[in-house]
Write an enzyme that holds these catalytic residues in place. Structure first.
Site, PDB file in Angstrom:
ATOM      1  N   SER A   1       0.864  -1.068  -0.088  1.00  0.00           N
ATOM      2  CA  SER A   1       0.050   0.051   0.092  1.00  0.00           C
ATOM      3  C   SER A   1       1.034   1.262  -0.068  1.00  0.00           C
ATOM      4  O   SER A   1       2.223   1.247   0.186  1.00  0.00           O
ATOM      5  CB  SER A   1      -0.870  -0.008   1.241  1.00  0.00           C
ATOM      6  OG  SER A   1      -0.181   0.268   2.191  1.00  0.00           O
TER       7      SER A   1
ATOM      8  N   ASP B   1      -0.920  -1.438  -4.126  1.00  0.00           N
ATOM      9  CA  ASP B   1      -2.121  -1.622  -3.596  1.00  0.00           C
ATOM     10  C   ASP B   1      -2.854  -0.231  -3.616  1.00  0.00           C
ATOM     11  O   ASP B   1      -2.035   0.518  -2.776  1.00  0.00           O
ATOM     12  CB  ASP B   1      -2.213  -2.543  -2.255  1.00  0.00           C
ATOM     13  CG  ASP B   1      -3.567  -2.786  -1.949  1.00  0.00           C
ATOM     14  OD1 ASP B   1      -4.637  -3.088  -2.545  1.00  0.00           O
ATOM     15  OD2 ASP B   1      -3.639  -3.071  -0.588  1.00  0.00           O
TER      16      ASP B   1
ATOM     17  N   GLU C   1     -10.748   0.008  -9.868  1.00  0.00           N
ATOM     18  CA  GLU C   1     -11.799  -0.260  -8.849  1.00  0.00           C
ATOM     19  C   GLU C   1     -13.054   0.403  -9.211  1.00  0.00           C
ATOM     20  O   GLU C   1     -13.107   1.556  -9.482  1.00  0.00           O
ATOM     21  CB  GLU C   1     -11.186  -0.228  -7.406  1.00  0.00           C
ATOM     22  CG  GLU C   1     -12.514  -0.222  -6.251  1.00  0.00           C
ATOM     23  CD  GLU C   1     -12.056  -0.344  -5.012  1.00  0.00           C
ATOM     24  OE1 GLU C   1     -10.958  -0.777  -4.701  1.00  0.00           O
ATOM     25  OE2 GLU C   1     -13.109   0.106  -3.941  1.00  0.00           O
TER      26      GLU C   1
ATOM     27  N   HIS D   1     -12.119  -3.408   4.605  1.00  0.00           N
ATOM     28  CA  HIS D   1     -10.770  -3.352   4.955  1.00  0.00           C
ATOM     29  C   HIS D   1     -11.044  -3.783   6.520  1.00  0.00           C
ATOM     30  O   HIS D   1     -11.694  -3.454   7.185  1.00  0.00           O
ATOM     31  CB  HIS D   1      -9.905  -2.481   4.564  1.00  0.00           C
ATOM     32  CG  HIS D   1      -9.590  -2.405   3.114  1.00  0.00           C
ATOM     33  ND1 HIS D   1      -9.638  -1.299   2.449  1.00  0.00           N
ATOM     34  CD2 HIS D   1      -9.309  -3.233   2.198  1.00  0.00           C
ATOM     35  CE1 HIS D   1      -9.368  -1.580   1.089  1.00  0.00           C
ATOM     36  NE2 HIS D   1      -9.202  -2.634   0.848  1.00  0.00           N
ATOM     37  N   GLY D   2      -9.846  -4.519   6.996  1.00  0.00           N
ATOM     38  CA  GLY D   2      -9.804  -4.616   8.385  1.00  0.00           C
ATOM     39  C   GLY D   2     -10.270  -5.801   9.106  1.00  0.00           C
ATOM     40  O   GLY D   2     -10.955  -6.587   8.476  1.00  0.00           O
TER      41      GLY D   2
ATOM     42  N   HIS E   1     -11.331  -7.471  -2.829  1.00  0.00           N
ATOM     43  CA  HIS E   1     -10.659  -6.827  -1.492  1.00  0.00           C
ATOM     44  C   HIS E   1     -11.295  -7.345  -0.339  1.00  0.00           C
ATOM     45  O   HIS E   1     -12.569  -7.688  -0.246  1.00  0.00           O
ATOM     46  CB  HIS E   1     -10.619  -5.036  -1.931  1.00  0.00           C
ATOM     47  CG  HIS E   1      -9.569  -4.739  -2.687  1.00  0.00           C
ATOM     48  ND1 HIS E   1      -8.542  -3.990  -2.510  1.00  0.00           N
ATOM     49  CD2 HIS E   1      -9.618  -4.991  -3.911  1.00  0.00           C
ATOM     50  CE1 HIS E   1      -7.718  -3.720  -3.491  1.00  0.00           C
ATOM     51  NE2 HIS E   1      -8.206  -4.474  -4.793  1.00  0.00           N
TER      52      HIS E   1
ATOM     53  N   ASP F   1      -4.791  -9.104   3.880  1.00  0.00           N
ATOM     54  CA  ASP F   1      -3.822  -8.587   4.793  1.00  0.00           C
ATOM     55  C   ASP F   1      -4.024  -8.711   6.191  1.00  0.00           C
ATOM     56  O   ASP F   1      -3.114  -9.214   7.029  1.00  0.00           O
ATOM     57  CB  ASP F   1      -3.985  -6.908   4.629  1.00  0.00           C
ATOM     58  CG  ASP F   1      -2.937  -6.159   4.974  1.00  0.00           C
ATOM     59  OD1 ASP F   1      -1.737  -6.744   6.117  1.00  0.00           O
ATOM     60  OD2 ASP F   1      -2.832  -5.032   5.052  1.00  0.00           O
TER      61      ASP F   1
HETATM   62  P1  13P Z   1      -8.285  -7.552   4.617  1.00  0.00           P
HETATM   63  O1  13P Z   1      -8.405  -6.123   5.346  1.00  0.00           O
HETATM   64  O2  13P Z   1      -9.580  -8.180   4.555  1.00  0.00           O
HETATM   65  O3  13P Z   1      -7.156  -8.246   4.598  1.00  0.00           O
HETATM   66  O4  13P Z   1      -8.265  -6.937   2.995  1.00  0.00           O
HETATM   67  C1  13P Z   1      -6.970  -6.508   2.382  1.00  0.00           C
HETATM   68  C2  13P Z   1      -7.235  -5.620   1.105  1.00  0.00           C
HETATM   69  O5  13P Z   1      -8.166  -5.652   0.521  1.00  0.00           O
HETATM   70  C3  13P Z   1      -5.907  -4.762   0.649  1.00  0.00           C
HETATM   71  O6  13P Z   1      -6.238  -4.069  -0.477  1.00  0.00           O
HETATM   72  O1  G3H Z   2      -5.889  -1.618   1.991  1.00  0.00           O
HETATM   73  C1  G3H Z   2      -5.738  -2.111   2.947  1.00  0.00           C
HETATM   74  C2  G3H Z   2      -4.560  -2.999   3.188  1.00  0.00           C
HETATM   75  O2  G3H Z   2      -4.901  -3.780   4.323  1.00  0.00           O
HETATM   76  C3  G3H Z   2      -3.332  -2.018   3.347  1.00  0.00           C
HETATM   77  O3  G3H Z   2      -3.389  -1.544   4.574  1.00  0.00           O
HETATM   78  O4  G3H Z   2      -2.750   0.959   3.969  1.00  0.00           O
HETATM   79  O5  G3H Z   2      -2.772  -0.070   6.435  1.00  0.00           O
HETATM   80  O6  G3H Z   2      -1.031  -0.496   4.624  1.00  0.00           O
HETATM   81  P1  G3H Z   2      -2.455  -0.313   5.009  1.00  0.00           P
HETATM   82 ZN    ZN Z   3      -8.212  -3.380  -0.650  1.00  0.00          ZN
END
Ligand code: 13P
Ligand code: G3H
Ligand code: ZN
Length: 342
Positions: A50, A83, A142, A192-193, A226, A271
């Site tokens: 990212s 990413d 996206e 995410h998360g 994602h 992630d």
């Molecule tokens: P997660 O937070 O579900 O692992 O998703 C990661 C993601 O989409 C990174 O772009």
């Molecule tokens: O886009 C989501 C991924 O989990 C990356 O997370 O931006 O905290 O590195 P981050």
């Molecule tokens: Zn993502």
């Protein structure tokens, strides 16, 4: 083998009906965990960083760590992906740093927060496709917005709000025709998360039917999921057993991802699961060996825990056993491919 364009891996996955996990990295141990899992399962590899990861680790460290991965594993095809690129500039700087694939996330404006207009998304994504394909680099776009927010990226939509930003299949068709992206990230209710769903998701909150509809309209476009960590309860339990405070939460079940793979999903972003695995392993060392202060004694177990999660995903998504079957191409060779496709 030098890093390969991600398109090569996606095409092979589509031709052979499997999916590829794309794992986020921020440091050496995470790259090692993925590579060890790939060696053990003979898997092609997608590593992604990212914007936050690039800032945290520094582009030069990241570039050299990826070169090390390629040097140590000449038989494994490895793609390095940006990413959630928030602007054409971010994508171009990634290409300068040896990334072989970029995501132009024009679903949000350059602030990484505000849902963008459709025209803006088409415009920035098309620009990136033009510049990246001229260098043989793969592009993911996206359409629609995910829920949640990670490290400043994301509209911060609640689950309910995110349902209003699901990908529109008819618009997806138009978007791919206008931009020429290699892969399309779709919004189907994930975020995410760690906190995605309050109970095991059903079709009203995890709308897999959107994927099926898009795949019918765009059978040759590689789809990307994602926010696809599964948030296994056993990983939450380890964290909580050793002093953590993770609330009850549910992710995207592996069987739903497998259903997506049957309908055109070729890249699955993960992630959070790796973060949970590493955190649990580190907490365990800190809680059970209170005199320990050698970072290798907790980063080592963290790396091993992440490796095991990667092995599980690589096996479940079907990429295990495929590395040796892929005929690698360089970005240079892809330049001609894109020229011919015009
Ligand atoms: P997660 O937070 O579900 O692992 O998703 C990661 C993601 O989409 C990174 O772009
Ligand atoms: O886009 C989501 C991924 O989990 C990356 O997370 O931006 O905290 O590195 P981050
Ligand atoms: Zn993502």
């Amino acid at each position: 083998m030098p890093l390969v364009p991600m398109r090569i891996l996606l095409d092979h996955a589509a031709e052979n009906d499997y999916g590829l996990a794309a794992f986020n990295v921020n440091n050496m141990e995470q790259i090692q965990a993925i590579m060890e899992a790939a060696v053990e399962t003979d898997s092609p590899v997608i590593v992604q960083a990212s914007r936050g990861a690039r800032q945290y680790s520094n582009d030069a460290y990241l570039r050299h760590l990826m070169l090390a991965a390629a040097e140590l594993h000449p038989n494994l095809p490895i793609a390095m992906h940006q990413d959630h690129g928030n602007s054409p500039e971010t994508c171009m700087s990634a290409i300068e740093q040896n990334f072989t694939s970029v995501m132009m996330d024009g679903s949000l404006e350059a602030d990484g927060k505000t849902p963008a207009s459709y025209d803006y998304n088409v415009d920035v994504t098309r620009k990136v496709v033009e510049a990246a394909h001229a260098k043989g680099v793969t592009v993911e776009g996206e359409l629609g917005c995910l829920g949640g927010i990670e490290d400043g990226h994301g509209a911060g939509l609640t689950g309910e709000e995110a349902m209003k930003h699901l990908t529109d299949p008819a618009q997806a068709e138009d978007f791919c025709a206008k931009t020429g992206v290699d892969a399309l990230a779709v919004a189907i209710g994930t975020s995410h998360g760690a906190y995605k769903f309050t109970k095991k998701p059903t079709g009203d909150v995890l709308v897999m039917s959107v994927i099926e509809e898009i795949h019918k309209r765009l059978p040759n476009t590689h789809l990307v999921m994602h926010g696809s960590s599964s948030v296994p309860k056993e990983l939450l339990d380890i964290i909580n057993q050793y002093g953590g405070e993770m609330g009850e939460t549910y992710g995207v079940p592996i069987e739903e991802i497998q259903r997506g793979i049957k309908h055109g999903v070729r890249k699955v972003n993960v992630d959070t699961d790796n973060r949970l695995a590493m955190t649990g392993a580190i907490r365990k060392v800190f809680a059970t060996k209170k005199g320990e202060f050698d970072p290798r004694k907790y980063l080592g177990p963290a790396r091993e825990a992440m490796k095991q999660e990667c092995i599980k995903r690589m096996t479940a998504f079907g990429q295990a056993g495929k590395a040796g079957k892929i005929k690698a191409k360089s970005c240079k060779e892809m330049i001609d491919f894109y020229k011919r496709a015009k």
